[in-house]
Design a protein around this motif. Sequence first.
Motif, PDB file in Angstrom:
ATOM      1  N   GLN A 157       0.822  -1.209   0.000  1.00 57.51           N
ATOM      2  CA  GLN A 157       0.000   0.000   0.000  1.00 57.51           C
ATOM      3  C   GLN A 157       0.857   1.260   0.000  1.00 57.51           C
ATOM      4  O   GLN A 157       1.948   1.295   0.587  1.00 57.51           O
ATOM      5  CB  GLN A 157      -0.929  -0.014   1.218  1.00 57.51           C
ATOM      6  CG  GLN A 157      -1.927  -1.172   1.200  1.00 57.51           C
ATOM      7  CD  GLN A 157      -2.832  -1.119  -0.020  1.00 57.51           C
ATOM      8  OE1 GLN A 157      -3.640  -0.210  -0.172  1.00 57.51           O
ATOM      9  NE2 GLN A 157      -2.676  -2.092  -0.926  1.00 57.51           N
ATOM     10  N   ALA A 158       0.328   2.284  -0.649  1.00 54.29           N
ATOM     11  CA  ALA A 158       1.083   3.531  -0.808  1.00 54.29           C
ATOM     12  C   ALA A 158       1.402   4.177   0.538  1.00 54.29           C
ATOM     13  O   ALA A 158       2.469   4.759   0.718  1.00 54.29           O
ATOM     14  CB  ALA A 158       0.297   4.501  -1.688  1.00 54.29           C
ATOM     15  N   ASP A 159       0.474   4.022   1.516  1.00 57.50           N
ATOM     16  CA  ASP A 159       0.693   4.717   2.791  1.00 57.50           C
ATOM     17  C   ASP A 159       1.268   3.799   3.870  1.00 57.50           C
ATOM     18  O   ASP A 159       1.232   4.113   5.044  1.00 57.50           O
ATOM     19  CB  ASP A 159      -0.643   5.313   3.262  1.00 57.50           C
ATOM     20  CG  ASP A 159      -1.711   4.222   3.392  1.00 57.50           C
ATOM     21  OD1 ASP A 159      -1.424   3.066   3.002  1.00 57.50           O
ATOM     22  OD2 ASP A 159      -2.817   4.514   3.899  1.00 57.50           O
ATOM     23  N   ALA A 160       1.777   2.618   3.463  1.00 59.01           N
ATOM     24  CA  ALA A 160       2.256   1.641   4.459  1.00 59.01           C
ATOM     25  C   ALA A 160       3.563   2.095   5.094  1.00 59.01           C
ATOM     26  O   ALA A 160       4.367   2.804   4.481  1.00 59.01           O
ATOM     27  CB  ALA A 160       2.440   0.289   3.796  1.00 59.01           C
ATOM     28  N   GLN A 161       3.735   1.692   6.351  1.00 59.23           N
ATOM     29  CA  GLN A 161       5.037   1.846   7.009  1.00 59.23           C
ATOM     30  C   GLN A 161       6.020   0.889   6.330  1.00 59.23           C
ATOM     31  O   GLN A 161       5.723  -0.284   6.159  1.00 59.23           O
ATOM     32  CB  GLN A 161       4.921   1.463   8.494  1.00 59.23           C
ATOM     33  CG  GLN A 161       4.260   2.500   9.378  1.00 59.23           C
ATOM     34  CD  GLN A 161       5.253   3.543   9.880  1.00 59.23           C
ATOM     35  OE1 GLN A 161       6.466   3.399   9.704  1.00 59.23           O
ATOM     36  NE2 GLN A 161       4.720   4.608  10.469  1.00 59.23           N
ATOM     37  N   LEU A 162       7.159   1.424   5.901  1.00 62.87           N
ATOM     38  CA  LEU A 162       8.141   0.554   5.222  1.00 62.87           C
ATOM     39  C   LEU A 162       9.403   0.453   6.072  1.00 62.87           C
ATOM     40  O   LEU A 162      10.498   0.685   5.594  1.00 62.87           O
ATOM     41  CB  LEU A 162       8.491   1.131   3.838  1.00 62.87           C
ATOM     42  CG  LEU A 162       7.325   1.344   2.871  1.00 62.87           C
ATOM     43  CD1 LEU A 162       7.824   1.889   1.554  1.00 62.87           C
ATOM     44  CD2 LEU A 162       6.583   0.034   2.660  1.00 62.87           C
ATOM     45  N   ARG A 163       9.207   0.127   7.331  1.00 63.02           N
ATOM     46  CA  ARG A 163      10.395   0.112   8.204  1.00 63.02           C
ATOM     47  C   ARG A 163      11.302  -1.059   7.873  1.00 63.02           C
ATOM     48  O   ARG A 163      12.501  -0.934   7.784  1.00 63.02           O
ATOM     49  CB  ARG A 163       9.970   0.048   9.666  1.00 63.02           C
ATOM     50  CG  ARG A 163       9.416   1.398  10.130  1.00 63.02           C
ATOM     51  CD  ARG A 163       9.574   1.542  11.600  1.00 63.02           C
ATOM     52  NE  ARG A 163      10.928   1.259  12.018  1.00 63.02           N
ATOM     53  CZ  ARG A 163      11.241   0.807  13.225  1.00 63.02           C
ATOM     54  NH1 ARG A 163      10.289   0.574  14.088  1.00 63.02           N
ATOM     55  NH2 ARG A 163      12.496   0.596  13.539  1.00 63.02           N
ATOM     56  N   TYR A 164      10.719  -2.250   7.738  1.00 64.03           N
ATOM     57  CA  TYR A 164      11.559  -3.409   7.441  1.00 64.03           C
ATOM     58  C   TYR A 164      11.114  -3.999   6.116  1.00 64.03           C
ATOM     59  O   TYR A 164      10.006  -4.514   5.997  1.00 64.03           O
ATOM     60  CB  TYR A 164      11.447  -4.455   8.552  1.00 64.03           C
ATOM     61  CG  TYR A 164      12.547  -5.471   8.462  1.00 64.03           C
ATOM     62  CD1 TYR A 164      13.771  -5.239   9.071  1.00 64.03           C
ATOM     63  CD2 TYR A 164      12.390  -6.631   7.713  1.00 64.03           C
ATOM     64  CE1 TYR A 164      14.812  -6.148   8.946  1.00 64.03           C
ATOM     65  CE2 TYR A 164      13.422  -7.544   7.588  1.00 64.03           C
ATOM     66  CZ  TYR A 164      14.625  -7.300   8.208  1.00 64.03           C
ATOM     67  OH  TYR A 164      15.647  -8.174   8.092  1.00 64.03           O
ATOM     68  N   MET A 165      11.928  -3.895   5.094  1.00 63.88           N
ATOM     69  CA  MET A 165      11.551  -4.343   3.765  1.00 63.88           C
ATOM     70  C   MET A 165      12.659  -5.179   3.122  1.00 63.88           C
ATOM     71  O   MET A 165      13.829  -5.051   3.459  1.00 63.88           O
ATOM     72  CB  MET A 165      11.260  -3.135   2.854  1.00 63.88           C
ATOM     73  CG  MET A 165      10.035  -2.334   3.248  1.00 63.88           C
ATOM     74  SD  MET A 165       8.512  -3.318   3.342  1.00 63.88           S
ATOM     75  CE  MET A 165       8.163  -3.541   1.607  1.00 63.88           C
ATOM     76  N   SER A 166      12.228  -5.999   2.165  1.00 64.94           N
ATOM     77  CA  SER A 166      13.202  -6.776   1.395  1.00 64.94           C
ATOM     78  C   SER A 166      13.131  -6.326  -0.059  1.00 64.94           C
ATOM     79  O   SER A 166      12.118  -5.759  -0.490  1.00 64.94           O
ATOM     80  CB  SER A 166      12.876  -8.258   1.462  1.00 64.94           C
ATOM     81  OG  SER A 166      12.840  -8.682   2.792  1.00 64.94           O
ATOM     82  N   MET A 167      14.209  -6.601  -0.783  1.00 61.20           N
ATOM     83  CA  MET A 167      14.200  -6.294  -2.208  1.00 61.20           C
ATOM     84  C   MET A 167      14.666  -7.506  -2.973  1.00 61.20           C
ATOM     85  O   MET A 167      15.558  -8.236  -2.535  1.00 61.20           O
ATOM     86  CB  MET A 167      15.099  -5.098  -2.504  1.00 61.20           C
ATOM     87  CG  MET A 167      14.411  -3.769  -2.255  1.00 61.20           C
ATOM     88  SD  MET A 167      15.376  -2.419  -2.898  1.00 61.20           S
ATOM     89  CE  MET A 167      14.085  -1.385  -3.552  1.00 61.20           C
ATOM     90  N   LEU A 168      14.053  -7.672  -4.137  1.00 58.23           N
ATOM     91  CA  LEU A 168      14.435  -8.759  -5.039  1.00 58.23           C
ATOM     92  C   LEU A 168      15.059  -8.116  -6.261  1.00 58.23           C
ATOM     93  O   LEU A 168      14.463  -7.206  -6.838  1.00 58.23           O
ATOM     94  CB  LEU A 168      13.188  -9.520  -5.501  1.00 58.23           C
ATOM     95  CG  LEU A 168      12.702 -10.703  -4.712  1.00 58.23           C
ATOM     96  CD1 LEU A 168      11.419 -11.221  -5.336  1.00 58.23           C
ATOM     97  CD2 LEU A 168      13.769 -11.802  -4.702  1.00 58.23           C
ATOM     98  N   VAL A 169      16.222  -8.579  -6.670  1.00 58.56           N
ATOM     99  CA  VAL A 169      16.892  -8.007  -7.838  1.00 58.56           C
ATOM    100  C   VAL A 169      17.178  -9.130  -8.823  1.00 58.56           C
ATOM    101  O   VAL A 169      17.894 -10.087  -8.486  1.00 58.56           O
ATOM    102  CB  VAL A 169      18.216  -7.312  -7.431  1.00 58.56           C
ATOM    103  CG1 VAL A 169      18.910  -6.750  -8.668  1.00 58.56           C
ATOM    104  CG2 VAL A 169      17.947  -6.209  -6.428  1.00 58.56           C
ATOM    105  N   ARG A 170      16.561  -9.046 -10.026  1.00 49.74           N
ATOM    106  CA  ARG A 170      16.909 -10.030 -11.045  1.00 49.74           C
ATOM    107  C   ARG A 170      17.909  -9.408 -11.989  1.00 49.74           C
ATOM    108  O   ARG A 170      17.709  -8.303 -12.491  1.00 49.74           O
ATOM    109  CB  ARG A 170      15.670 -10.491 -11.831  1.00 49.74           C
ATOM    110  CG  ARG A 170      16.039 -11.480 -12.948  1.00 49.74           C
ATOM    111  CD  ARG A 170      14.845 -12.198 -13.517  1.00 49.74           C
ATOM    112  NE  ARG A 170      14.247 -13.161 -12.589  1.00 49.74           N
ATOM    113  CZ  ARG A 170      14.783 -14.356 -12.298  1.00 49.74           C
ATOM    114  NH1 ARG A 170      15.935 -14.720 -12.834  1.00 49.74           N
ATOM    115  NH2 ARG A 170      14.188 -15.169 -11.469  1.00 49.74           N
TER     116      ARG A 170
END
Lengths: 872, 109
Positions: free
Chosen positions: A688-701
């Motif tokens: 969601q656009a307004d979500a807290q993004l304190r702990y996030m992961s990223m996927l890189v191909r």
Amino acid sequence: MKFRAQPASERVIDEELEHHILERIDALIEQGYPPAAARREAERRFGDTKAVRRALQSIRAATARELRWSDYVRAFFRDLRHGVRLLRKEPGVAVAVILTIGVGVGANAALFSVTDAVLMRPLPYEERDRLVSLDAFYVDQDWKINRWTAERGNAVAEGLSDHAAVVRFAQRSFVRGDVTEPHRVMGFGVSGDWLTALGATPALGRGFGAADGADEAPLVVVLGHELWQQRFGGDLDILGKSVQLDQNQFEVVGVMPAGFKFPPISSSEAWVPLRADGTVDGNRAEPFVSLVANIGGASSDAIFERANAVALGVSEEIGSGSVEVRGEPLDSFRANRDVRRALLVLSGVGIGMLMIAIINAANLMLVRADTRRSEMELRLALGASRARLVRQACAEFLVWAGAGALLAIGIAYLAVDLLASQLPAEVTWFLTSQVVVDHRVLGFALATMMLVALGAGVLPSLRATRSLVSTGRTTAGSPTSRLRHGLLIAQVAITVALLSGAALMMQSFVRLTAVDPGFNTAGLTQFSMELPVDSYPEPEAQRAFFDELKERLQAQPGVVRVSLANGVPPRSGFSFGVSPEAEGGAPKELPGVFLPNATVGTDYFAALQTPVVEGRSFLPQDAAEPDKVIIDRSLAQFLWGVESGVVGRRFRLNEGEPWLTVVGLIDDLKLMGQDDRDGEFELFYPLQADAQLRYMSMLVRSEGAPGAAVASIRAEVRSLDPTLPIDDLTTLTSAMADANDKPRFYLRAMGLFAVLAVTLAVIGTYGTLAFMVRTRYRELGVRAALGAQTGALRWMVLRRGLALTTTGIALGLFGGYAVGRGAGSLLYGVEPLEPIASAAAVACMLLCAAAASWFPAVQATRADPNDVLRAD
Amino acid sequence: MKVVQGTLDYLVLKTLSVEGVKHGFEILEWILATTDGALEIEEGSLYPALHRMEKRGLIEATWGVSPKGRRAKYYGLSALGERELVAEEKRWASCVEAVGKIAVAGPGS
């Protein structure tokens, strides 16, 4: 047999004197005496026979009385030297026994030390018996948790302070950002005189106490041994130095000893005072606390009663739901079911291994004793004392056992380090103290081994020395041979059980790693980041950071796609305690424990290369519609009993929760790793656009070498914010492999010990069978001389060996089934009795038995019967 | 000439030192032969002496089969016995010397 009824010592005296008389008579006859006169003359010259005999007897008795301690010691060392000499002369059996004891006891002690450190060793706190954990029991929900909201927890601690030393603690993960490679430090804020309450002492420095928890006190930290070793190079001058954790400088005031953890089951690395204001750094109060109390001499019931009175008061004051205090000894929980089970299976393997080793040693020594039987009888016949022979046998085996024990100790220490370094994360989490060689276990295993070895080595010599008359050469019906047969069967049985257990593990592991995870791991790199709330307080700032990072990464050469997500395989988010309900249907109980889920960005499935087979992938407009979800076929099957045509259907996770609409369907995806038995359904929400993004992961191909993306990710994050640590930066391929490190560890441990066990068993079985054939050389020779066909003879021998082995195998298959049952959930996709696994184990044992009977049989039948008959 | 108690020990040690391993009868015969029968030994008394010396560790015993095919207890000199023999010989030498001095001493010397 004139002297038969007399004791041995008198017989020997009489024999010596009689010999003298006989010699004298011979001499006299030679001089011309007539035989009758010669005897009279000889006796006359000898003097008073009775007086001489009495004198000799009293000397003998005195000798026995006066044998002093030092004589025993001297005799012992003489026998010991004798033992060493024998070992040098015939190293074969001796080396086998020494290796058997060394490997069997050493490996077993190492294996058991791990189990001990996880499940049995007392907590490393002096006050462990007086420590109780005070847990919050939510009466309405029938739910207990060892975490309190700060307000309630602090009040309970306060109310109990006159009756028990209550330690409040709160988990607080720090970022150490002022170093080249920022990293996370798993810290705990702890209140008051926690070290005194626990009964723990730092290895370095003073630690901290109640005074350091005052609001104005300077910030201090106590480091865990591992953190100190890994991040501070074990710096001995660390005390007084300053460490930056988040935005604050903490002075190092202590280092805890190796293996110290608090709370006991955690990954705690550092401890700071939990201050009176509820913070660890004066900034924000920690929202939750846990409570451990040292109840001293008081009864725990009284403490709990008091705590409950306090909690009741607090509940009324706060005016929210009723919470009771449930107390338990701090040490009441050790490991979850899977780890417990795994360790018990491994310990079982260790015990099996020890049994094989003991049987082996016993068997080899029995064989040895049998081969020395005739030598013993000869020496006994020549007047050697029985005690002396037994002593010598003892000494010989003591030399072997001593060498074996030394080897065992060495192997135990080496293997413990090896095992400890290979432990899967899941097991280290439950470690409550350092994995070290457990001396009790080592001592016990050694003692058992010594007893058995000594028994097997010395008892036959005792029996051999009991009678002067040789018991003949056939061994088929003798007690030792029956014992040997029994031991052989037991050995084969245990080996087959271990082998089929190991084969099961292997088969299970192969099946597990062959599971299709539902996406293309090759070319994927992942990492996770936590944005500190101090520097990125608002969702806008957080989103700006991740958007910028995503853009920069996408601009890197070779990078195809980047997706932001909360939950990347093999570590996803999950819900538990849910009963999903299809619209128009009834709530259903989940088959597993969890419902894995992930909140994902628009490029998530494209990056994973997981096709959306029906409906659509997430679109930017979903960022404002949290009820649009994508599910996998298994969840569709569970909810509606169909695997397609579910787009547009609605369901909810629990009664009363909002309905979710399926917008897309994917094939099965293993969000929790290849072993998804705890949660096989997948559910994806749009980020969601307004979500807290304190702990996030990223996927890189990316295309090209997998390592290239790793380097550019690191560089880009650093250029954006050099104080941020990157967590779990790794390729998906290795992350998926890591997720299997638990079954891999069990497989390796089980496999290694099974191989060792089999090696021992093969040596033992071969040795015993070959020996049994050799004892029949004479019989075979007679039969050959009487015209028996060579082939028939060989078959006769082979049949006997195989008969014994088959009995063992049959028993072993039952054992293998038991091992498989015991391993239960450790096994993936295999049954306790798999034909391939069992067949492999059976074939291995049969081959060994056939070889061990065949080759000696060939040797025996090839030899000239005459030689064989003459040999003994 | 009767053999004095104690002297017999020396004789046995000496015998075994010269002849190696022997059984009781052989020891006796060797002593008699070597001294041309000058020494009178009550044969039975040899054995308590042998057993006492065995107990003291001066000689070691082992059972064997004699050339005549009889089981016999053989005695041999131990390391301790060898040392004892050396000491005995010194004592004998000084004793013999002392007695010798008296023997050649005339009146007035």
